[in-house]
Each structure stands twice: as structure tokens, then as C-alpha cells.
Design a protein around this motif. Sequence first.
Motif, short mmCIF file in Angstrom:
data_model
loop_
_atom_site.label_atom_id
_atom_site.label_comp_id
_atom_site.label_asym_id
_atom_site.label_seq_id
_atom_site.Cartn_x
_atom_site.Cartn_y
_atom_site.Cartn_z
N GLY A 41 0.81 -1.20 0.00
CA GLY A 41 0.00 0.00 0.00
C GLY A 41 0.84 1.24 0.00
O GLY A 41 2.04 1.20 0.22
N THR A 42 0.21 2.38 -0.24
CA THR A 42 0.92 3.63 -0.29
C THR A 42 0.93 4.33 1.06
O THR A 42 1.67 5.28 1.25
N ALA A 43 0.12 3.91 2.00
CA ALA A 43 0.05 4.58 3.30
C ALA A 43 -0.62 3.65 4.30
O ALA A 43 -0.87 2.48 4.02
N GLY A 44 -0.93 4.19 5.48
CA GLY A 44 -1.52 3.39 6.53
C GLY A 44 -2.92 2.92 6.22
O GLY A 44 -3.52 3.29 5.22
N PRO A 45 -3.46 2.06 7.09
CA PRO A 45 -4.75 1.44 6.80
C PRO A 45 -5.90 2.44 6.82
O PRO A 45 -5.91 3.42 7.57
N LEU A 46 -6.88 2.17 5.96
CA LEU A 46 -8.14 2.90 5.90
C LEU A 46 -9.25 1.97 6.37
O LEU A 46 -9.12 0.75 6.26
N THR A 47 -10.34 2.52 6.82
CA THR A 47 -11.48 1.72 7.23
C THR A 47 -12.58 1.81 6.18
O THR A 47 -12.89 2.89 5.68
N VAL A 48 -13.15 0.66 5.83
CA VAL A 48 -14.35 0.65 4.98
C VAL A 48 -15.54 1.00 5.86
O VAL A 48 -15.83 0.31 6.84
N HIS A 49 -16.23 2.10 5.52
CA HIS A 49 -17.41 2.52 6.29
C HIS A 49 -18.66 1.81 5.79
O HIS A 49 -19.51 1.39 6.58
N TRP A 50 -18.80 1.70 4.49
CA TRP A 50 -19.88 0.90 3.89
C TRP A 50 -19.55 0.66 2.43
O TRP A 50 -18.70 1.34 1.85
N ALA A 51 -20.21 -0.30 1.83
CA ALA A 51 -20.01 -0.59 0.42
C ALA A 51 -21.27 -1.23 -0.14
O ALA A 51 -21.99 -1.95 0.56
N ASP A 52 -21.55 -0.94 -1.41
CA ASP A 52 -22.59 -1.64 -2.14
C ASP A 52 -22.00 -2.14 -3.45
O ASP A 52 -20.77 -2.19 -3.59
N ASP A 53 -22.82 -2.50 -4.41
CA ASP A 53 -22.31 -3.08 -5.64
C ASP A 53 -21.53 -2.09 -6.50
O ASP A 53 -20.74 -2.50 -7.35
N GLU A 54 -21.73 -0.79 -6.29
CA GLU A 54 -21.13 0.22 -7.16
C GLU A 54 -20.25 1.22 -6.45
O GLU A 54 -19.51 1.96 -7.09
N ARG A 55 -20.32 1.29 -5.12
CA ARG A 55 -19.61 2.33 -4.38
C ARG A 55 -19.00 1.76 -3.10
O ARG A 55 -19.46 0.75 -2.59
N VAL A 56 -17.96 2.47 -2.63
CA VAL A 56 -17.38 2.12 -1.33
C VAL A 56 -17.01 3.42 -0.64
O VAL A 56 -16.47 4.35 -1.26
N ALA A 57 -17.30 3.51 0.65
CA ALA A 57 -16.96 4.67 1.46
C ALA A 57 -15.78 4.32 2.36
O ALA A 57 -15.79 3.29 3.04
N LEU A 58 -14.76 5.20 2.33
CA LEU A 58 -13.50 4.95 3.02
C LEU A 58 -13.15 6.12 3.92
O LEU A 58 -13.66 7.25 3.74
N THR A 59 -12.23 5.88 4.84
CA THR A 59 -11.67 6.95 5.65
C THR A 59 -11.09 8.03 4.74
O THR A 59 -10.42 7.73 3.75
N ARG A 60 -11.33 9.28 5.08
CA ARG A 60 -10.82 10.39 4.28
C ARG A 60 -9.36 10.67 4.63
O ARG A 60 -9.03 11.03 5.76
N THR A 61 -8.48 10.49 3.65
CA THR A 61 -7.06 10.80 3.79
C THR A 61 -6.56 11.39 2.48
O THR A 61 -7.28 11.42 1.48
N VAL A 62 -5.31 11.83 2.49
CA VAL A 62 -4.71 12.32 1.25
C VAL A 62 -4.75 11.24 0.17
O VAL A 62 -5.06 11.51 -0.99
N GLU A 63 -4.45 10.00 0.56
CA GLU A 63 -4.40 8.91 -0.42
C GLU A 63 -5.78 8.57 -0.96
O GLU A 63 -5.95 8.34 -2.15
N SER A 64 -6.77 8.49 -0.09
CA SER A 64 -8.10 8.10 -0.55
C SER A 64 -8.77 9.20 -1.37
O SER A 64 -9.75 8.94 -2.07
N LEU A 65 -8.21 10.41 -1.33
CA LEU A 65 -8.74 11.52 -2.13
C LEU A 65 -8.05 11.67 -3.48
O LEU A 65 -8.47 12.48 -4.31
N ARG A 66 -7.00 10.90 -3.73
CA ARG A 66 -6.27 11.08 -4.98
C ARG A 66 -7.13 10.68 -6.18
O ARG A 66 -7.89 9.72 -6.11
N PRO A 67 -6.98 11.39 -7.31
CA PRO A 67 -7.74 11.02 -8.50
C PRO A 67 -7.20 9.74 -9.12
O PRO A 67 -6.04 9.38 -8.93
N GLY A 68 -8.06 9.04 -9.87
CA GLY A 68 -7.59 7.90 -10.64
C GLY A 68 -8.17 6.57 -10.19
O GLY A 68 -9.21 6.49 -9.53
#
Length: 367
Positions: A41-68
Amino acid sequence: MRWTTAAAVAATTVIGAGTAAVAAGRHVSDLSLKPSVDGPGTAGPLTVHWADDERVALTRTVESLRPGRYGLTGRGVHAAVGELLSTAGDTVTRRLERVQRGLLRPGTEVRITPQVYAGDPGGTLGLDFENVVVAGELGPMPAWLVPAPRDVWVITVHGLGTTREHPMVVMPALNRLRLPVLDVSCRNDPGAPRTADRISRFGEAEWRDVDAAIRHAVDHGARRVVLYGWSVGATAVLHAAERSPLRERVAGTVLDSPVLDWRAALRATARGHGVSGALVALGVRAAQGRAGLDAGPPALPRPAVPALLVHGPDDRIAPFETSRRLAELYPDLISVRTVPRAGHQCMWNADPEAYETTLRRFLTPLL
């Protein structure tokens, strides 16, 4: 336990300050010399807050905000995520492209990784491929061969903390150019021969594995090869292009996030794990002694063949400034693509379409 805490415990429980310092130095140096491939990984662990078939919600960090596009990896789970959809409070929501292994349950800890895909080129990408064995210096090394009509082969070499699954991100683009791809493992990789100490030499030994891959390609029909490496894999590629007995067969190199200064990379990796102060210096000295690395200032290598260097100023492991200086020294040999807002080894991930356009333009004259 953070490494600072571990080192403090060692210092208070091991008899003798010298012994404690050696133990702490080894712990810190292991972060780069023995990176885990269980959860690259590129950084420390993130927490999955929820997920469905099309989306996943993660802890907000610099890495989880990167485009792409990125991978999410954790214990027993691997998924691919795409564009950023929304932010709310301490979470970000991204498009969920696929879950390749396990389940994304609330509370699952994952890391952002440049390694988007898990599996093999057939099951994951639908590409014809063969499991092959490269005869390496230390023994047989497993590799994937994705065949194609041209007699110029691309040899891909992953970086530290990833596996040969990482280069799958560029396999479809290379396959569209009808280029065979030999995706190799190196010493100490899963399934490959191990050294007695199981540590990386930052390309100073691993280049011989790349040399073995060149020989395999030539023996199986390659007229010329392009060497393509990420991180320390790019360092091994640079050495192989200069030192290989078959170097005249090397048409060019692609260097993604190259580690040109091992000390800077080790310091940055240690700080990313919470190590600070004198412990970082201990780790550098320990790595130098254990891996037999050069103690002098980093010497920028002269590329032996035309090179595409893809890097960005947001890389926290391999300083972009070092790559920029290398390109300025050899403007006749090095083409540079600067990728903003991209982490280490994540140049493709930040903007796959633009990356592949640059790659195609570089490779076309070499075919």
C-alpha cells in the motif's frame, strides 16, 4: 505497534544500549529491505465505512482523495476502485469497479495500492498468457508471458512492496501495440529463489534477475527488448541496461517512480511508519551494512539507451527532484512525463489514459 514504540521497548528491555541500537536499526531497515507483499500500500490502513455493488466509502485521507484508479488490499480482500464520487465529513466515496477477493464489510481495514488487479492476466484481464520459468542466477523464477506478434518484447519488473500482479495495469495497452510482455519475478519474491537474508539490495543484485529475463526473451524469439520497471524495479532495469552481457539487445527503458537514492527512500519509508529522529539514521546505517550498499553520495547513472521517465512531485518515497536532475543531465536520452498528485508507483493510476498515450508515443519508434 508503531516502530517508535517498539524501539523504545527494545531499548528498555535489552541489556546494553549498543544491542538495543542494533535491534532498532534492523527493525527500521526491514521496512525497506523486507517490505510486506501481503498488503502492498501507499500509506496506513483505511477503514471501509460501507459498500454496495457500485460504491465504497473509506476513511478520508490524502491517499483516498487522490484522482484515478487504485487497488484496495487487506487481509483476505482485494478490490479495484475508480473515480472519487463524493466527500462527507471524514469519509470519501469512490466508484467500486470490482471485488476480486473477499468482501468489503464495514470495519474492514484496507490500504490504497497501485496494484489494481489480483490474479493472473488470463482470469483478470482476459489475455492469453503462459506460465513460464526464467532460469535465474539463484534458480528458477516464475514469470508470465503474454504473447503477441512483434519481435520486440517488453520485460516488466515490479517494485518493492508489490508483486508481478502490479504490471498488469499496463498489459492491455502493451497488448494493443502487439508487444509480447514477459512479467518477471525476482529473488525473494513469492515462488522465486530466496537469498539467505531475504533482503533487497535496491537493484544492485536484482539486476541479474532482469539480465536472466533478457536472456530468456532472446532465447525465445525476441530480437530486442524494452525494460520496464517501477520503483526499485526501475533501478534494477537501469543497471541491467548498462551491465548485461546482452545490453545491445535493449532498445529502451521505461522508469516509473525510480528509486535513484536508496537513503532517501529508506528515510521516507521509515517516517511513513512513524519512525523519527535518530532511529531513522540507525535504519540507514543498518541497511547499508546489511545490504552492502554504497556509503557515498548517490551517483546518478547515465542511461545506456533511450528512457521514458514517469514521475511526480508528490512521490513521498522516491524524491522527484532526483529524477528531475537525472533528466536534466541527459536530455538527449530521457523523455520525462511529470504526473501531479500521484503517490509512489502510482503514475498510471493517477491518469491511465494520459499515461498510456505517453507510453505509446515513446514505444512506437522503438518497434
